[in-house]
Scaffold this motif. Structure first.
Motif, mmCIF file in Angstrom:
data_model
loop_
_atom_site.group_PDB
_atom_site.id
_atom_site.type_symbol
_atom_site.label_atom_id
_atom_site.label_comp_id
_atom_site.label_asym_id
_atom_site.label_seq_id
_atom_site.Cartn_x
_atom_site.Cartn_y
_atom_site.Cartn_z
ATOM 1 N N TRP A 172 42.937 49.139 36.706
ATOM 2 C CA TRP A 172 43.761 48.126 36.757
ATOM 3 C C TRP A 172 43.097 46.802 36.782
ATOM 4 O O TRP A 172 43.392 45.814 36.102
ATOM 5 C CB TRP A 172 44.831 48.036 37.663
ATOM 6 C CG TRP A 172 44.420 47.715 39.069
ATOM 7 C CD1 TRP A 172 44.205 48.601 40.086
ATOM 8 C CD2 TRP A 172 44.464 46.443 39.729
ATOM 9 N NE1 TRP A 172 43.947 47.939 41.179
ATOM 10 C CE2 TRP A 172 44.038 46.830 40.846
ATOM 11 C CE3 TRP A 172 44.628 45.115 39.196
ATOM 12 C CZ2 TRP A 172 43.627 45.519 41.650
ATOM 13 C CZ3 TRP A 172 44.468 44.128 40.090
ATOM 14 C CH2 TRP A 172 43.935 44.268 41.473
ATOM 15 N N LEU A 229 43.004 43.907 33.888
ATOM 16 C CA LEU A 229 43.302 42.555 33.896
ATOM 17 C C LEU A 229 42.317 41.645 33.763
ATOM 18 O O LEU A 229 42.502 40.554 33.065
ATOM 19 C CB LEU A 229 43.878 42.385 35.663
ATOM 20 C CG LEU A 229 44.042 41.146 36.182
ATOM 21 C CD1 LEU A 229 45.358 40.319 35.267
ATOM 22 C CD2 LEU A 229 44.286 40.913 37.468
ATOM 23 N N PRO A 254 47.637 45.186 42.242
ATOM 24 C CA PRO A 254 48.180 44.176 41.322
ATOM 25 C C PRO A 254 49.210 43.454 41.920
ATOM 26 O O PRO A 254 49.220 42.290 41.537
ATOM 27 C CB PRO A 254 48.562 45.075 40.197
ATOM 28 C CG PRO A 254 47.910 46.556 40.563
ATOM 29 C CD PRO A 254 47.595 46.566 41.906
#
Length: 402
Positions: free
Chosen positions: A125, A129, A322
């Motif tokens: 993740w 990102l 996140p």
């Protein structure tokens, strides 16, 4: 290199504390280095560097070892064996290494290099990102730079002496440093040593502070005699630098929501000879409102993801989530909205983070300016580890114009 049982056991114990007990790496290694007073500098260096290296490359080593993110004692030994094999270290005849597949480890390492997130040891993740915000070329370079261990940098306390005086004094203790071009107070250690036991540290001649971080106080354009508010002061690294730039003239109010950090700031200020600092714990919104329209300069060293300092805090890769980044952006917007009101008309504010994400940095500033036409952007600075060699940082200088 010959592996020593007590040192390796200390590394394994420390990894267990971080991977399973979720403790912070810096606290764990501080404790580990106090385990045996008989250890010399080389022993301490092995424990600290090996521990941090395995924390940094946790995902890659886990994939190679096939331990499936399960960090039992047995699996920690397998991961340690991967570290040793990849560095060409001969494994001793200990039961923990009895069935180590040396050829398979090397082959698996080569096989995994085609997957950036695994090869560079980062959560999927986070890779997605940062790729989205920075682009392929910039993020690939930055990720590699963030996997290089951080250099040890000192900031000369100019209230106590000059950079050259500090350099000469440390050399008497066999601590060799070099100045860094473009950084007025910075000295970089040739090799890591325990500088905190030196007479120079005890006399307040320096603080440990990354080179990029040292640029923030200078970016604020403070002058002696001003009234300055450091709104997220923490333990005061930048506060002390501001005091030195102000030559102890004028006043600094250091605020934070954590009273314990302000207690530490007071101790550091006393050692540094910084006498123009007062501390104020933020108890409620009223604490900040009472400061509105009072300051010539305001520093907002905002809470952030810390994605610019992964080289310094590699365990944060595995702790960060996140949803934390989404939440911290809301906090940044709120802080920018409220804390900038501390500045007088004609006063200046620095908004700074140790993040490399535009969404935490220039996008936050652009949004703020769109909602607050009584401020203008004077200048900003984006620092990437891949370009500077030091921590990733962002800083924007704003001026209240009406």
């Amino acid at each position: 290199m010959r592996l020593h049982r007590n040192l390796v056991f200390t590394v394994i114990d420390s990894l267990d504390s971080v991977f399973n007990e979720k403790e912070y790496a810096d606290k764990v290694v501080q404790k580990a280095l106090k385990k045996d007073p008989r250890w010399g500098a080389r022993d301490r260096k092995f424990v600290a560097e090996t521990f941090y290296e395995i924390v940094r490359w946790k995902r890659l080593y886990n994939e190679i070892a096939g331990t499936k993110d399960h960090y039992s004692r047995e699996n920690l030994w397998k991961i340690f064996a991967v570290w040793a094999v990849l560095r060409g270290i001969d494994l001793p005849d200990w039961k923990y290494f009895g069935e180590t597949p040396i050829r398979r480890i090397k082959g698996k390492f080569d096989e995994l290099q085609s997957n950036r997130a695994i090869a560079q040891s980062i959560p999927d993740w986070m890779d997605e990102l940062c790729l989205k915000e920075l682009g392929e070329k910039k993020w690939t370079a930055e990720l590699k730079a963030q996997n290089i261990p951080a250099a040890a940098i000192l900031r000369t306390n100019t209230l106590r002496g000059t950079k050259k005086q500090l350099q000469d004094l440390l050399a008497k203790d066999d601590i060799i440093t070099k100045p860094i071009k473009g950084y007025s107070c910075a000295l970089e250690l040739d090799e890591r040593k325990n500088v905190f036991v030196t007479p120079a540290f005890k006399s307040g001649l320096f603080e440990m502070q990354d080179a990029s971080s040292q640029l923030v106080a200078e970016f604020l354009e403070v002058e002696p005699g001003m009234r300055v508010v450091d709104t997220c002061a923490g333990a005061g690294g930048k506060t002390l630098h501001i005091a030195a730039l102000m030559e102890n003239k004028g006043s600094i109010i250091a605020t934070d929501i954590y009273g314990g950090k302000l207690v530490e700031l007071k101790k550091r200020a006393k050692r540094a000879g910084a006498f123009n600092i007062t501390t104020k714990k933020i108890e409620s919104t009223k604490t900040i409102k009472k400061l509105y329209n009072t300051a010539d300069r305001v520093l907002i060293d905002a809470p952030c993801s810390g994605l610019g300092v992964l080289k310094r805090n590699p365990d944060s890769k595995w702790k960060l989530q996140p949803e934390f980044i989404d939440n911290i952006k809301d906090i940044q917007r709120d802080i920018l909205s409220r804390y900038t009101k501390i500045a007088k008309v004609g006063g200046k504010v620095v908004y700074a983070t140790c993040s490399i994400l535009p969404s935490e940095n220039q996008e936050q500033v652009a949004r703020f300016l769109g909602l607050n036409p009584n401020f203008k952007l004077v200048k900003d600075k984006k620092i990437l580890a891949s370009e500077s060699g030091y921590d990733g940082f962002y800083m924007a200088l704003l001026e209240r114009i009406e």
